[in-house]
Design a protein around this motif. Structure first.
Motif, PDB file in Angstrom:
ATOM      1  N   MET A   1       0.833  -1.179   0.000  1.00 12.74           N
ATOM      2  CA  MET A   1       0.000   0.000   0.000  1.00 12.74           C
ATOM      3  C   MET A   1       0.881   1.246   0.000  1.00 12.74           C
ATOM      4  O   MET A   1       1.870   1.334   0.702  1.00 12.74           O
ATOM      5  N   LEU A   2       0.444   2.178  -0.816  1.00 12.56           N
ATOM      6  CA  LEU A   2       1.265   3.390  -0.894  1.00 12.56           C
ATOM      7  C   LEU A   2       0.585   4.562  -0.178  1.00 12.56           C
ATOM      8  O   LEU A   2      -0.632   4.728  -0.291  1.00 12.56           O
ATOM      9  N   LEU A   3       1.344   5.296   0.542  1.00 12.59           N
ATOM     10  CA  LEU A   3       0.821   6.457   1.291  1.00 12.59           C
ATOM     11  C   LEU A   3       0.536   7.635   0.360  1.00 12.59           C
ATOM     12  O   LEU A   3      -0.371   8.433   0.592  1.00 12.59           O
ATOM     13  N   ASN A   4       1.299   7.723  -0.702  1.00 15.13           N
ATOM     14  CA  ASN A   4       1.287   8.919  -1.536  1.00 15.13           C
ATOM     15  C   ASN A   4      -0.093   9.294  -2.071  1.00 15.13           C
ATOM     16  O   ASN A   4      -0.457  10.457  -2.084  1.00 15.13           O
ATOM     17  N   GLU A   5      -0.852   8.230  -2.532  1.00 16.62           N
ATOM     18  CA  GLU A   5      -2.151   8.537  -3.126  1.00 16.62           C
ATOM     19  C   GLU A   5      -3.039   9.271  -2.124  1.00 16.62           C
ATOM     20  O   GLU A   5      -3.680  10.259  -2.439  1.00 16.62           O
ATOM     21  N   TYR A   6      -3.050   8.732  -0.893  1.00 18.53           N
ATOM     22  CA  TYR A   6      -3.892   9.366   0.137  1.00 18.53           C
ATOM     23  C   TYR A   6      -3.435  10.805   0.400  1.00 18.53           C
ATOM     24  O   TYR A   6      -4.250  11.709   0.526  1.00 18.53           O
ATOM     25  N   LEU A   7      -2.114  10.979   0.482  1.00 19.33           N
ATOM     26  CA  LEU A   7      -1.595  12.321   0.775  1.00 19.33           C
ATOM     27  C   LEU A   7      -1.926  13.283  -0.361  1.00 19.33           C
ATOM     28  O   LEU A   7      -2.275  14.442  -0.121  1.00 19.33           O
ATOM     29  N   LEU A   8      -1.812  12.798  -1.597  1.00 19.25           N
ATOM     30  CA  LEU A   8      -2.123  13.650  -2.734  1.00 19.25           C
ATOM     31  C   LEU A   8      -3.594  14.052  -2.696  1.00 19.25           C
ATOM     32  O   LEU A   8      -3.950  15.213  -2.913  1.00 19.25           O
ATOM     33  N   LEU A   9      -4.488  13.056  -2.378  1.00 22.40           N
ATOM     34  CA  LEU A   9      -5.915  13.353  -2.287  1.00 22.40           C
ATOM     35  C   LEU A   9      -6.179  14.406  -1.224  1.00 22.40           C
ATOM     36  O   LEU A   9      -6.893  15.399  -1.440  1.00 22.40           O
ATOM     37  N   ALA A  10      -5.524  14.187  -0.064  1.00 21.23           N
ATOM     38  CA  ALA A  10      -5.722  15.130   1.041  1.00 21.23           C
ATOM     39  C   ALA A  10      -5.250  16.529   0.648  1.00 21.23           C
ATOM     40  O   ALA A  10      -5.912  17.542   0.907  1.00 21.23           O
ATOM     41  N   ALA A  11      -4.070  16.602  -0.020  1.00 21.93           N
ATOM     42  CA  ALA A  11      -3.530  17.895  -0.453  1.00 21.93           C
ATOM     43  C   ALA A  11      -4.494  18.572  -1.411  1.00 21.93           C
ATOM     44  O   ALA A  11      -4.754  19.783  -1.329  1.00 21.93           O
ATOM     45  N   PHE A  12      -5.090  17.773  -2.320  1.00 20.53           N
ATOM     46  CA  PHE A  12      -6.023  18.330  -3.293  1.00 20.53           C
ATOM     47  C   PHE A  12      -7.245  18.908  -2.588  1.00 20.53           C
ATOM     48  O   PHE A  12      -7.660  20.041  -2.846  1.00 20.53           O
ATOM     49  N   LEU A  13      -7.796  18.073  -1.652  1.00 23.02           N
ATOM     50  CA  LEU A  13      -8.950  18.542  -0.903  1.00 23.02           C
ATOM     51  C   LEU A  13      -8.612  19.820  -0.120  1.00 23.02           C
ATOM     52  O   LEU A  13      -9.366  20.769  -0.078  1.00 23.02           O
ATOM     53  N   PHE A  14      -7.416  19.812   0.511  1.00 17.98           N
ATOM     54  CA  PHE A  14      -6.987  20.964   1.325  1.00 17.98           C
ATOM     55  C   PHE A  14      -6.935  22.227   0.461  1.00 17.98           C
ATOM     56  O   PHE A  14      -7.441  23.296   0.838  1.00 17.98           O
ATOM     57  N   CYS A  15      -6.299  22.108  -0.680  1.00 20.21           N
ATOM     58  CA  CYS A  15      -6.164  23.265  -1.572  1.00 20.21           C
ATOM     59  C   CYS A  15      -7.533  23.747  -2.019  1.00 20.21           C
ATOM     60  O   CYS A  15      -7.789  24.946  -2.069  1.00 20.21           O
ATOM     61  N   THR A  16      -8.424  22.774  -2.345  1.00 15.92           N
ATOM     62  CA  THR A  16      -9.770  23.162  -2.736  1.00 15.92           C
ATOM     63  C   THR A  16     -10.440  23.928  -1.605  1.00 15.92           C
ATOM     64  O   THR A  16     -11.040  24.984  -1.786  1.00 15.92           O
ATOM     65  N   GLY A  17     -10.277  23.375  -0.368  1.00 12.17           N
ATOM     66  CA  GLY A  17     -10.890  24.026   0.810  1.00 12.17           C
ATOM     67  C   GLY A  17     -10.323  25.428   1.011  1.00 12.17           C
ATOM     68  O   GLY A  17     -11.058  26.392   1.246  1.00 12.17           O
ATOM     69  N   VAL A  18      -8.992  25.546   0.935  1.00 13.53           N
ATOM     70  CA  VAL A  18      -8.367  26.869   1.121  1.00 13.53           C
ATOM     71  C   VAL A  18      -8.870  27.847   0.074  1.00 13.53           C
ATOM     72  O   VAL A  18      -9.234  28.992   0.388  1.00 13.53           O
ATOM     73  N   TYR A  19      -8.915  27.403  -1.142  1.00 14.02           N
ATOM     74  CA  TYR A  19      -9.405  28.279  -2.201  1.00 14.02           C
ATOM     75  C   TYR A  19     -10.815  28.733  -1.868  1.00 14.02           C
ATOM     76  O   TYR A  19     -11.128  29.918  -1.909  1.00 14.02           O
ATOM     77  N   GLY A  20     -11.661  27.735  -1.518  1.00 12.90           N
ATOM     78  CA  GLY A  20     -13.054  28.080  -1.235  1.00 12.90           C
ATOM     79  C   GLY A  20     -13.168  29.034  -0.074  1.00 12.90           C
ATOM     80  O   GLY A  20     -13.901  30.022  -0.125  1.00 12.90           O
ATOM     81  N   ALA A  21     -12.374  28.778   0.999  1.00 12.62           N
ATOM     82  CA  ALA A  21     -12.456  29.627   2.204  1.00 12.62           C
ATOM     83  C   ALA A  21     -11.994  31.050   1.915  1.00 12.62           C
ATOM     84  O   ALA A  21     -12.528  32.005   2.472  1.00 12.62           O
ATOM     85  N   LEU A  22     -10.986  31.207   1.077  1.00 12.59           N
ATOM     86  CA  LEU A  22     -10.459  32.542   0.817  1.00 12.59           C
ATOM     87  C   LEU A  22     -11.199  33.268  -0.295  1.00 12.59           C
ATOM     88  O   LEU A  22     -11.290  34.489  -0.275  1.00 12.59           O
ATOM     89  N   ALA A  23     -11.695  32.586  -1.234  1.00 14.97           N
ATOM     90  CA  ALA A  23     -12.171  33.250  -2.454  1.00 14.97           C
ATOM     91  C   ALA A  23     -13.688  33.373  -2.514  1.00 14.97           C
ATOM     92  O   ALA A  23     -14.197  34.284  -3.156  1.00 14.97           O
TER      93      ALA A  23
END
Lengths: 99, 531, 681
Positions: A1-23
């Motif tokens: 099992m690779l950790l990277n996929e989960y981390l990438l998903l989380a990073a994507f969600l985080f960025c989406t959330g940050v964008y939404g919260a700021l913009a």
């Protein structure tokens, strides 16, 4: 099992959330974006927990979900009050803290 | 010395403070109780004074009597050393006496803003300071008491005074405080020059009179200078006198009386008690200057009196002139001069104190002290008027009244000053002539004042006014003073017998007067009747 | 009889007690206190007579007679420094004579005043003051030491002040009182200095006897002795109204007339003469009065001589009868002082003795005239004239008094004046003898004028003149009797007075100069009487018969005469000098200047120091404290504020911007952190 996929998903969600919260101007959408950020963290926590074979990650994630629920409750109440007072939920128009 | 004698001086000093504390506990509304407590306190104090007078040993008035010497502040070797000799006894008793009369006079005369409680407490604290200064035999103790009188007087002027009381009280306070600062420096210098072992006044005098411990000339001059300024401000000598007219004019009547009768004496007393016996050499160097300032004060005070329009201010300036006579006597450094000075201090205390009482009473009756608005006092209040006339006569130095015995011997002594001043003989004789001229000016301003205030008929604005003649509290407080003025004037031995021994003791370090006519009467000079 | 001599201290004590009693209880007594005064003075008078008789017995009974009697020390008065002074009574011929004169005149004046001041609003005070005066004068004349003398001397001055200003509602009266007191006090500068100097010169003693002995012994440095003498002379000039300080005496006539008679004619004003007589050892040595080969001039004699003439001149131009008498008194006092100056000691005090009676008589006569004749006015020209018919007793007594004053044989004034003139000639002071003769003629002249204006011619007043009651005429008659006979005790070559008053001090002084008492001379007497009679005849002719027509109105026609008249009428401008120039300048510009200096220079310096301290304080406060120290503090605040206003723009109130900034900073910090971490490895 690779950790990277989960981390990438989380990073994507985080960025989406940050964008939404700021913009976004709509405060409900901002609240939802914050939920995204929190859930990005949850994904990270669970992924690291599973990866390290501990339940600590899941425990923390459960805490975060509980806190997030409370937070959304308070946040929605604030939004509701703002709407009652100003008949708008546009965040740009809420600048009483302007010095 | 029995046990009571040990306590009597401490009692004289501290009973008033007990009285003040007691009054502090009496509610403000119980005015009669407050007054009674104050009167009782001062009377008890005066009773101790009477005891002192009665049991004082007049044959050894040069020796400290009723002395108590206990350790006080060991770190700086300061002691609680009190005692009286022939110089301090009259002044101590005068202070007790005047305070009693002031309490009686104030009975229903409290100046605005009334408040007998505060007023009497201040008066009692004042008495502590005054009595303490006259009995203290330790420089630090002396200084503490000397300063203690400042505060009550400051508040008395500042709270109960006239229109410009703020200015006057601040001026009084700062002026005297400035002098005290220099004085304490000199005290400290004396202490350290004596090896830092004692502040005891007789001890220091004895120490410095030993030729082995003599101070360097310059050092002594500087130390004396500090003492001089400290005491001269209090006297007050020309040109340090300007706080006096303002303080007197603004002070309440009783404040003026105490100020004139006692507080001014603290300065001259300091000269006689401390400055001259401790540093006779420096005193001799300073004496021509002191004498010069004294006679300037005599003439100058008199001239300023002539220019006054306010009754109280006039009397205040007359104090400058009279204290000039006292200082002239002191500056001769002779037994005659200093005897005259002590007599002059007591006489001035009685006479000028009395004049301030009168000025206060006249001002109260007419609502003004402006001389040009007064007149015809003898028509409206003959007794008050004649008492004023009597005091004017006493103040101008009429023989047979107390003022003369301070004035004439001072003039007398300046003809033949101490042998230490032999180089300045001519100068002192010039002072004598100037001082004698001052007596005429004194007569001039006093009688002119009397003419304008008492003679003639009342001015239009007061023609219909109902002016009370002297009333009971005034009689009670004035009669003793008037009697003493007469008694001391007719029988001066009463006071001179007290002072003479002590003065001879105090001038022991100073050479005898200049011999004027050698060989013409050595027997008479020794006091023996000629064959 | 020696009881009187040893208890002579009662004589001044009784009036002193009377003063106290009148002051305390006078108003409650039936006669308002006057009875106390009269009784006290009578008692003193009786004692004084007893003392005089006892003294005369003693003085004529042998060796002892020269030594003063009575106790020189009653009690220790004071003791300071090395000297002791005893309060004592000194009884000798001079003192006895004055005790008698003072109590006698005082008694007359007391009786006279009972009527003269009846109903006065200050009747009680008046008698109290009279008692105090009598006590003071008696203390002075019996003083054994110089301070006791000073005590009496100044006490008299105060009573004089009180009595001149008796009617003080009027400013003119209180002005006169002040003038009298201050002028004599000016002279007293000399007394204070003189007594001081004699105290030291005699070896630190106030005892008059010792001072005189020491002066005669010649131990004193002459320069200092001379200065002391001049200083004492100042006191004489002030008290005895000698030129140039005589100006107070005429003004002193503002007081009640009996007071003028007692104080300003018979007794107090002779205090200066008494002073010289008492300190004759000092004066005679200081001014070389008896020294052989003296120039015939000395300060004492010159002052006396000048006073005789200038005062007599002034008496001619007065309208007020009391002022004529006042200037006459000044002039007669000049005789006494001159007599002392020329060494005629006995003659001087003899003149003092006789003058007291006839001058008191004249003053009381003038009082009687104003009381009953001229409606309380003293103006001879306006309110008098022709009174001899209505007031016969007053007229006769006044004329006899005037004749005594003028020196008509054999009245009292003749004997004493004659002795002065003879004494001056005998001792080599010829110039002063001439002055004395001229003065005698002038005296006769002005008294003739005075008598003529008052009692002769037509009545010019508006009242109803009548004779005065008995309390007034009684004293007049008694005094007139004395004015006639008083001179006989030393007249006709009898010289009783001289024997009774013989004074050891004077005799020693005379022996030093080998001078003797001048013998009586019929020739000199005849000369002086003739001159006086000529003067009277001249004056009488001038006034009664308008003779010497060219003299009448001369002052209107002749500029020089007019100027001279104005000069005399203005009293030689001395009053202007003293009142306006000296007193005026002290009162106004000098006193005001001194006060200006006080307020602006000295107090200015004090306030300046205060103001200066405040300026310095202000400077320190503003520039150092506020700008530098506080500036640092404030600077922080300021920069914070300025920074804040800049930063404020960042505070938009938009949460999202804050969040963005927060996020941005978070990224940056994390980035730095990461970089730091990676670099550290």
């Amino acid at each position: 099992m690779l950790l990277n996929e989960y981390l990438l998903l989380a990073a994507f969600l985080f960025c989406t959330g940050v964008y939404g919260a700021l913009a976004r101007k709509n405060s409900v959408l901002v609240l939802m974006s914050i939920e995204l950020i929190l859930n990005a963290v949850n994904i990270n926590l669970i992924a690291f927990g599973a990866f390290n074979h501990t339940v600590a990650g899941q425990v923390f994630a459960l805490f975060v979900i509980a806190v997030a629920a409370a937070e959304v409750g308070v946040g929605l109440a604030i939004v509701l009050l703002i709407y009652r007072n100003r008949h708008s939920i546009d965040l740009d128009k809420v600048d009483v803290m302007k010095g | 010395m029995n046990g009571f004698d040990h306590w009597v001086l401490s009692g004289a000093v501290f009973i008033p403070i007990i009285g003040a504390i007691v009054i502090g506990f009496i509610p403000r509304a119980n005015e009669v109780q407050i007054k009674a407590a104050a009167l009782l306190t001062t009377l008890v104090t005066l009773a101790l004074g009477v005891y002192l007078v009665a049991s004082f040993d007049y044959d050894s008035s040069g020796v400290l009597q009723f002395a108590v010497n206990r350790p006080w502040i060991d770190v700086i070797h300061s002691q609680y050393h009190v005692g009286v000799d022939g110089i301090s006894l009259p002044l101590l008793v005068l202070s007790m006496f005047i305070t009693v009369l002031c309490v009686i006079y104030s009975w229903d005369h409290f100046p605005e803003p009334h408040d007998p409680k505060g007023f009497l407490i201040l008066m009692l604290i004042l008495e502590v300071g005054m009595n303490g200064t006259f009995v203290a035999q330790d420089l630090i103790l002396f200084f503490v008491f000397f300063e203690l009188v400042l505060l009550p007087m400051y508040f008395m002027i500042g709270r109960w005074g006239g229109a410009r009381r703020q200015y006057a009280s601040i001026k009084f306070f700062l002026f005297t405080l400035f002098g005290s600062a220099l004085m304490i420096l000199s005290f400290l210098a004396l202490y350290f020059k004596a090896g830092g072992t004692t502040f005891d006044i007789p001890g220091l005098i004895a120490y410095f009179s030993d030729p082995a411990h003599a101070l360097a000339q310059t050092t002594a001059l500087v130390i004396f200078g500090g003492l001089f300024i400290g005491f001269a401000i209090k006297v007050p000598m020309f040109p340090f006198h300007t706080w006096l007219p303002d303080a007197h004019t603004e002070a309440p009547t009783v404040g003026s009386v105490i100020l004139a009768a006692i507080l001014l004496k603290l300065g001259t007393y300091g000269f006689i008690r401390i400055a001259i016996p401790m540093l006779p050499g420096a005193a001799a160097s300073w004496a021509p200057w002191i004498g010069g300032l004294a006679v300037i004060g005599i003439i100058y005070g008199a001239l300023c009196c002539l220019a006054q329009t306010d009754l109280k201010r006039l009397i205040a300036f007359s104090s400058v002139a009279h204290m000039g006579f006292v200082m002239l006597g002191i500056s001769t450094l002779t037994s005659y001069g200093i005897n005259a000075a002590v007599f002059g201090m007591v006489a001035h205390g009685l006479i000028t104190g009395m004049l301030f009482f009168l000025a206060g009473s006249i001002g109260e009756r007419y609502g003004t002290r402006e001389i040009s608005r007064l007149g015809g006092l003898l028509v409206q209040a003959p007794r008050l008027g004649w008492i004023l006339g009597f005091c004017a006569m006493a103040s101008l130095g009429l023989p047979g009244l107390a003022g003369f015995w301070g004035e004439f011997p001072a003039i007398l002594s300046s003809f033949a000053p101490s042998g230490a001043l032999a180089d300045h003989l001519g100068l002192f004789r010039a002072y004598m002539v100037i001082a004698a001229v001052g007596t005429v000016l004194a007569a001039g301003y006093l009688l002119w004042m009397f003419q304008r205030v008492a003679f003639g008929v009342p001015k239009e604005e007061f023609e219909k006014a109902h002016i009370h003649d002297v009333h009971m509290p005034e009689w009670l407080s004035w009669t003793p003073i008037l009697l003493l003025i007469v008694i001391l004037g007719i029988y001066p031995h009463f006071l001179f017998k007290t002072t003479n021994g002590a003065v001879n003791q105090a001038t022991i370090g100073v050479p005898a007067p200049v011999d004027i006519a050698p060989g013409s009467g050595a027997a008479a000079a020794a006091g023996a009747p000629a064959p | 009889m020696t009881w009187f001599l040893t208890n002579a201290w009662l004589i001044p004590l009784i009036p002193a007690l009377s003063f106290v009693v009148i002051l305390l209880f006078g108003k409650r007594l039936p006669n308002k206190g006057s009875e106390v005064g009269v009784i006290a003075v009578s008692a003193s008078f009786v004692l004084a007579i007893g003392t005089a008789i006892a003294w005369i017995q003693r003085a004529t009974s042998g060796e002892e007679h020269l030594r003063p009697a009575a106790n020189n020390d009653l009690f220790l008065w004071f003791k300071f420094g090395p000297s002791e002074t005893h309060f004592g009574i000194h009884i000798d011929g001079l003192a006895v004579m004055l005790l008698f004169v003072v109590t006698f005149i005082a008694l007359m004046v007391h009786i006279f005043s009972l009527e003269y001041l009846r109903g006065d609003r200050r009747y009680t005070y008046y008698f109290a003051a009279l008692s105090l005066f009598t006590a003071s004068m008696l203390t002075m004349v019996s003083a054994s030491n110089s301070l006791q003398l000073l005590l009496g001397w100044e006490g008299m001055g105060v009573c004089s002040f009180m009595l001149i200003g008796h009617w003080w509602e009027d400013k003119a009266n209180s002005d006169a009182a002040l003038k009298a007191f201050l002028t004599t006090r000016t002279g007293d500068i000399g007394l204070l200095i003189g007594l001081t100097m004699t105290f030291f010169l005699a070896g630190q003693t106030f005892d008059i006897e010792k001072i005189n002995q020491a002066a005669l012994a010649g131990h004193m440095p002459h320069t200092l002795l001379l200065v002391a003498g001049i200083a004492l002379m100042g006191a004489v000039v002030g008290k005895s109204a000698q030129f140039p300080l005589h100006t107070w005496l005429p003004d002193a006539m503002a007081g009640p007339t009996p007071v003028s008679a007692l104080i300003h004619a018979a007794t107090m004003v002779v205090a200066g003469v008494y002073l010289v007589a008492r300190f004759y050892g000092v004066f005679s040595q200081a001014f070389h009065i008896f020294t052989p080969g003296n120039s015939g001039f000395n300060l004492v004699a010159i002052i006396g001589g000048v006073t005789i003439i200038i005062a007599a001149l002034l008496a001619f131009v007065q309208h007020d009868i009391k002022k004529v008498l006042a200037y006459s008194t000044v002039s007669q006092l000049g005789y006494m002082v001159m007599a002392l100056g020329v060494g005629a000691w006995t003659a001087a005090i003899f003149h003092l003795f006789t003058h007291a009676f006839f001058k008191a008589d004249l003053f009381l006569g003038a009082g009687s005239v104003s009381h009953s004749g001229s409606h309380h006015s003293f103006d001879m020209k306006k309110d008098m004239g022709g009174l001899r018919k209505q007031m016969p007793v007053t007229f006769v007594t006044f004329v006899i008094g005037s004749a005594a004053l003028a020196g008509i044989f054999p009245l009292a004034g003749f004997w004493s004046k004659d002795e002065i003139l003879v004494g001056a000639g005998h001792n080599g002071y010829v110039a002063f003898m001439v002055i004395g003769l001229i003065g005698a003629m002038m005296t006769a002249g002005y008294m003739t004028r005075c008598v003529w204006l008052t009692f002769f011619g037509e009545y010019r007043g508006h009242g109803h003149p009548h004779e005065s009651p008995r309390q007034i005429t009684g004293p007049l008659i008694i005094l007139t009797f004395m004015a006639v006979v008083a001179g006989w005790v030393n007249g006709f070559g009898l010289h009783y007075f001289q024997k009774w008053t013989a004074n050891p001090v004077v005799e020693s002084a005379m022996r030093l100069g080998r001078v003797t008492e001048a013998p009586f001379s019929w020739a000199a007497a005849a000369l002086s009487v003739t001159l006086v009679l000529i003067a009277i005849a001249f004056a009488w002719a001038y006034y009664e018969y308008h003779a010497f027509g060219f003299l009448h109105g001369l002052t209107e026609r002749n500029a020089t005469a007019k100027a001279g008249y104005t000069f005399v009428e203005q009293k030689y401008y001395l009053d202007h000098l003293w009142t306006d120039v000296v007193v005026g300048s002290i009162k106004r510009p000098i006193a005001a200047g001194a006060y200006w200096v006080n307020q602006h220079v000295i107090d200015g310096a004090v306030n300046g120091t205060a103001a200066g301290s405040r300026v310095v304080a202000e400077f320190v406060y503003r520039y150092i404290d506020q700008d530098l120290v506080d500036g640092a503090v404030n600077g922080t605040a300021f920069s914070a504020e300025e920074g804040g206003s800049i930063l404020r723009r960042m505070q938009t109130g938009r949460v999202q911007q804050y969040a963005a900034a927060f996020f941005g900073f978070g990224v940056v910090i994390i980035g730095i952190g990461l970089l730091a971490l990676t670099h550290s490895f």
